[in-house]
Write an enzyme that holds these catalytic residues in place. Structure first.
Site, PDB file in Angstrom:
ATOM      1  CD  GLU A 196      40.869  34.222  42.921  1.00 16.12           C
ATOM      2  OE1 GLU A 196      40.021  33.532  43.368  1.00 16.12           O
ATOM      3  OE2 GLU A 196      41.274  34.396  41.914  1.00 16.12           O
TER       4      GLU A 196
ATOM      5  CD  GLU B 166      46.491  32.630  40.293  1.00 16.91           C
ATOM      6  OE1 GLU B 166      47.069  33.903  40.207  1.00 16.91           O
ATOM      7  OE2 GLU B 166      45.699  32.479  40.361  1.00 16.91           O
TER       8      GLU B 166
ATOM      9  CG  ASP C 258      41.371  39.902  41.968  1.00 18.88           C
ATOM     10  OD1 ASP C 258      41.900  38.880  41.957  1.00 18.88           O
ATOM     11  OD2 ASP C 258      41.904  40.806  42.230  1.00 18.88           O
TER      12      ASP C 258
HETATM   13  N1  LIG Z   1      40.402  40.036  27.037  1.00 16.81           N
HETATM   14  C1  LIG Z   1      39.767  39.343  27.977  1.00 16.81           C
HETATM   15  N2  LIG Z   1      38.429  39.432  27.600  1.00 16.81           N
HETATM   16  C2  LIG Z   1      37.638  38.487  28.720  1.00 16.81           C
HETATM   17  N3  LIG Z   1      38.037  37.945  29.730  1.00 16.81           N
HETATM   18  C3  LIG Z   1      39.390  37.819  29.726  1.00 16.81           C
HETATM   19  C4  LIG Z   1      40.444  38.492  29.049  1.00 16.81           C
HETATM   20  N4  LIG Z   1      41.711  38.389  29.308  1.00 16.81           N
HETATM   21  C5  LIG Z   1      41.494  37.607  30.437  1.00 16.81           C
HETATM   22  N5  LIG Z   1      40.325  37.132  30.664  1.00 16.81           N
HETATM   23  C6  LIG Z   1      39.852  36.229  31.666  1.00 16.81           C
HETATM   24  O1  LIG Z   1      40.180  37.067  33.052  1.00 16.81           O
HETATM   25  C7  LIG Z   1      41.129  35.909  33.618  1.00 16.81           C
HETATM   26  C8  LIG Z   1      42.232  36.471  34.211  1.00 16.81           C
HETATM   27  O2  LIG Z   1      42.515  35.869  35.651  1.00 16.81           O
HETATM   28  P1  LIG Z   1      43.641  36.245  36.267  1.00 16.81           P
HETATM   29  O3  LIG Z   1      43.510  35.533  37.780  1.00 16.81           O
HETATM   30  O4  LIG Z   1      43.655  37.767  36.371  1.00 16.81           O
HETATM   31  O5  LIG Z   1      44.966  35.869  35.706  1.00 16.81           O
HETATM   32  C9  LIG Z   1      41.260  34.769  32.587  1.00 16.81           C
HETATM   33  O6  LIG Z   1      41.840  33.538  32.893  1.00 16.81           O
HETATM   34  C10 LIG Z   1      40.255  35.003  31.570  1.00 16.81           C
HETATM   35  O7  LIG Z   1      39.204  33.884  32.086  1.00 16.81           O
HETATM   36  O1  LIG Z   2      49.987  40.358  45.821  1.00 13.40           O
HETATM   37  P1  LIG Z   2      49.549  41.757  46.038  1.00 13.40           P
HETATM   38  O2  LIG Z   2      50.562  42.613  46.200  1.00 13.40           O
HETATM   39  O3  LIG Z   2      48.551  41.693  47.416  1.00 13.40           O
HETATM   40  O4  LIG Z   2      48.735  41.974  44.824  1.00 13.40           O
HETATM   41  C1  LIG Z   2      47.700  41.598  43.894  1.00 13.40           C
HETATM   42  C2  LIG Z   2      47.534  42.038  42.771  1.00 13.40           C
HETATM   43  O5  LIG Z   2      46.629  41.213  42.403  1.00 13.40           O
HETATM   44  C3  LIG Z   2      45.533  42.104  41.819  1.00 13.40           C
HETATM   45  O6  LIG Z   2      44.733  42.011  42.892  1.00 13.40           O
HETATM   46  C4  LIG Z   2      44.848  41.360  40.474  1.00 13.40           C
HETATM   47  O7  LIG Z   2      44.720  40.244  40.390  1.00 13.40           O
HETATM   48  P2  LIG Z   2      44.098  39.358  39.195  1.00 13.40           P
HETATM   49  O8  LIG Z   2      44.644  40.167  37.962  1.00 13.40           O
HETATM   50  O9  LIG Z   2      44.588  37.945  39.267  1.00 13.40           O
HETATM   51  O10 LIG Z   2      42.495  39.522  39.362  1.00 13.40           O
HETATM   52  C5  LIG Z   2      45.831  43.492  41.535  1.00 13.40           C
HETATM   53  O11 LIG Z   2      44.932  44.221  41.807  1.00 13.40           O
HETATM   54  C6  LIG Z   2      47.062  43.394  42.663  1.00 13.40           C
HETATM   55  O12 LIG Z   2      48.039  44.287  42.310  1.00 13.40           O
HETATM   56 MG   LIG Z   3      44.196  36.108  39.806  1.00 17.41          MG
END
Ligand SMILES: Nc1ncnc2c1ncn2[C@@H]1O[C@H](COP(=O)(O)O)[C@@H](O)[C@H]1O
Ligand SMILES: O=P(O)(O)OC[C@H]1O[C@](O)(COP(=O)(O)O)[C@@H](O)[C@@H]1O
Ligand SMILES: [Mg+2]
Length: 475
Positions: free
Chosen positions: A281, A311, A455
């Protein structure tokens, strides 16, 4: 609930795809507490700007600090994140006074955080056969944040033997606690910086990640010896947290030392079981040197990769495709993401599945000869969107039936558009050796929170993939 309604039928179908009971998984390395503050109006940001000086903040905003060394760095990067609505994470200098400054915010809640923490709890709740979650530190408070289920264990070594016990039976009294500060903001928050009138385009999160010198990203020697034994007990693993490696530590150790250790961990886990599928990840990695090390040393050892739009943009830029990377960060167009995915898969032929989650769509790319059908891959993505929508709505997924909440969230309006883009891309000669599958997100308009959604998506999609692969290989 009315079991004859369409929603329930969809739920049952989704549950058929959500049978993780044949899968055992190992997770390493990052667990922390997420202290979450919700920004609900621009007033608080405006107050910060006035208090710390608009001119200094504008200067920092233009400099784009990649580490938070003082309050102004924080305000500048927070504003960047809010203006773009993009997910961002910036490491915090390990400094007592700065930590105290961050302690002054009133945090609304504390939650399990870190890829390992979030994924372990989710997969345990989703009835995965066995989840072995490891992090180099495990304090009592952290252990209490894991769900208390028999299928979720922490690995230790007792009298030379590998012991798998619940986290709450495995914590170490003197282990430090790692706390990250999460700043969630809603869509439509307004404030001014100089002549810029900022309105947040969408709800998202800004992570201030602590990087304590004491926390070393490694599997301690006694447990490391047991990795081949752990490998024999699992089908797959998710590795994450490499963004937490520092270039230099107080005892003189460097990132090179920890990356060598990390490579060894992966080799040892596979030593006696070559069939294990390993997922990386990716995360927000501000330090370009560290990002290069993750790409050059860790990525070549992975089978699957998951990341968000920022990313993938950063990854491809670091691989030398700066223009493409910038375009992806700005617009996240599917055509660009697919192009980047192909470049990554060609450069790292070890990768069999690449998954990108963006606000509007989730996409996977794999080689044409992958045993899973397009339909199966689509179902896995569907499951991932339901998981994300459920977590976005509720903040946490506490039981399988919570997923009904996610199912009530419709796909976003770009369904037909994405379908035609994928169909057209799939017809192009250059993608003839690949399967491309995408699904629109089920976007929750006013999410409870957004941290941890990536995640959730990645682990749901990856374990769904491994589970179906296992079934396909039996036939
Ligand atoms: N408001 C949302 N509803 C459903 N899904 C969502 C929303 N905001 C973000 N998302 C999804 O989650 C990922 C976030 O990925 P990270 O790795 O935490 O940046 C985003 O790409 C949407 O697919
Ligand atoms: O880089 P770190 O300190 O391991 O933290 C990772 C951070 O990313 C998270 O795992 C969340 O990641 P996502 O929003 O991308 O799913 C947080 O819970 C955490 O604070
Ligand atoms: Mg992420």
């Amino acid at each position: 609930m009315d079991t004859s309604c369409n929603e329930y039928k969809e739920y049952r179908e989704c549950m058929d795809y959500l049978d993780f009971s044949n899968i055992s998984i190992f997770l390493a390395y990052n667990v922390n507490v997420d202290a979450i503050k919700y920004y609900t109006s621009g007033k608080e940001i405006q107050n910060l700007i006035e208090r710390y000086g608009e001119d200094d903040i504008i200067e920092k905003y233009n400099e784009y600090p990649r580490k938070i060394c003082n309050p102004i760095d924080y305000i500048a990067r927070l504003i960047h994140a809010m203006a773009n609505g993009k997910p961002a994470e910036v490491p915090l200098l390990d400094d007592e006074n700065l930590n105290k400054w961050f302690d002054n915010f009133k945090y609304d809640e504390e939650r399990m955080g870190g890829q390992v923490g979030i994924i372990a709890n989710l997969l345990s709740i989703l009835r995965t056969k066995k989840v072995i979650a490891y992090s180099p530190i495990l304090s009592k408070k952290q252990a209490e944040m894991f769900v208390d289920n028999d299928n979720l264990v922490y690995p230790s070594v007792v009298d030379g033997n590998l012991v798998l016990k619940k986290p709450i039976e495995s914590y170490k009294e003197n282990d430090p606690l790692k706390i990250n500060r999460i700043f969630e903001y809603k869509e439509g928050i307004e404030f001014k910086l100089g002549d810029k009138h900022i309105i947040t385009p969408i709800a998202n999160r800004f992570i201030v990640a602590s990087r304590p010198d004491k926390l070393r990203l490694e599997i301690k020697e006694d447990l490391k010896e047991k990795l081949p034994e752990i490998g024999e007990q699992i089908d797959c693993a998710i590795f994450s947290g490499y963004q937490g490696i520092k270039e230099k530590y107080s005892d003189g150790k460097t990132y090179e030392y920890y990356f060598t250790k990390a490579e060894e961990d992966l080799d040892l886990l596979r030593q006696k079981n070559k069939k294990i599928k390993i997922h990386l990840e990716f995360a927000s990695i501000q330090n370009i040197n560290l990002r290069k090390n993750i790409i050059n040393r860790i990525l070549p050892k992975m089978d699957c990769l998951g990341m968000d739009e920022t990313e993938v943009g950063n990854l491809i830029s670091t691989m030398g495709y700066e223009e493409l990377g910038q375009k992806i960060i700005k617009d996240s167009k599917m055509e660009d993401v697919v192009e980047a995915s192909k470049i990554i898969m060609e450069t790292y032929p070890n990768l069999e599945l690449l998954q990108v989650h963006t606000l509007y769509y989730i996409l996977v790319m794999c080689k044409k000869d992958n045993p899973l059908t397009t339909k199966q891959l689509k179902k896995i993505l569907e499951l991932a969107t339901i998981l994300a929508a459920t977590k976005a709505k509720l903040g946490e997924i506490s039981k399988v039936s919570d997923l009904l909440k996610g199912l009530t969230v419709p796909h976003n309006k770009y369904n037909e558009l994405f379908k035609s883009i994928v169909d057209n891309l799939q017809k192009e000669e250059k993608y003839k050796n690949y399967k491309i599958v995408a699904t629109p997100s089920r976007l929750v308009d006013v999410p409870k929170s957004t941290v941890g959604l990536g995640d959730t998506i990645s682990s749901g999609a990856f374990v769904g993939y491994v589970s179906l692969l296992k079934e396909a290989n039996k036939k």
